[in-house]
Enzyme design. Structure first.
Site, PDB file in Angstrom:
ATOM      1  N   ASN A 162       3.516   6.120   8.648  1.00 61.04           N
ATOM      2  CA  ASN A 162       3.803   4.776   8.921  1.00 61.04           C
ATOM      3  C   ASN A 162       5.299   4.275   8.744  1.00 61.04           C
ATOM      4  O   ASN A 162       5.649   5.071   7.461  1.00 61.04           O
ATOM      5  CB  ASN A 162       3.008   3.811   8.027  1.00 61.04           C
ATOM      6  N   ARG A 164      -3.132   7.209  11.975  1.00 58.75           N
ATOM      7  CA  ARG A 164      -2.513   8.481  11.428  1.00 58.75           C
ATOM      8  C   ARG A 164      -3.520   9.428  11.351  1.00 58.75           C
ATOM      9  O   ARG A 164      -3.168  10.686  11.558  1.00 58.75           O
ATOM     10  CB  ARG A 164      -1.902   8.326  10.082  1.00 58.75           C
TER      11      ARG A 164
END
Length: 91
Positions: free
Chosen positions: A37, A19
């Site tokens: 996520n 990320r």
């Protein structure tokens, strides 16, 4: 041309800094949106910006970060709506 895209990345992409890798590259490509996520182990990112920049971002995500292993990536295109002010990592 300014557009919006939702990108889903599959593989070993959680718990490996993916990320933050996505965030760094979104800033590099001057994109706004988010990355998060998903419960199934995938990572989802939605970005707005120049279509060429989004393609550069997409190609970078395809390669992945140092510890990730991308097995599949999907992109869906949408009309630009200017709904993001910045790029954020969503928990």
């Amino acid at each position: 041309m300014t557009v919006c895209a939702k990108i889903t990345v599959k593989g070993v992409v959680q718990g490996v800094g993916f990320r933050y890798f996505a965030q760094q590259n979104a800033v590099k490509f001057q994109l706004k949106g988010y990355v998060k996520n998903l419960f199934n182990g995938d990572v989802e990112t939605e970005v707005e910006g120049d279509k060429g920049n989004i393609m550069g971002y997409y190609n970078t995500l395809k390669i992945g970060s140092r510890f990730s292993h991308v097995t599949a990536i999907d992109i869906q295109w949408y009309e630009y709506t200017a709904k993001y002010n910045s790029f954020k990592v969503v928990c």
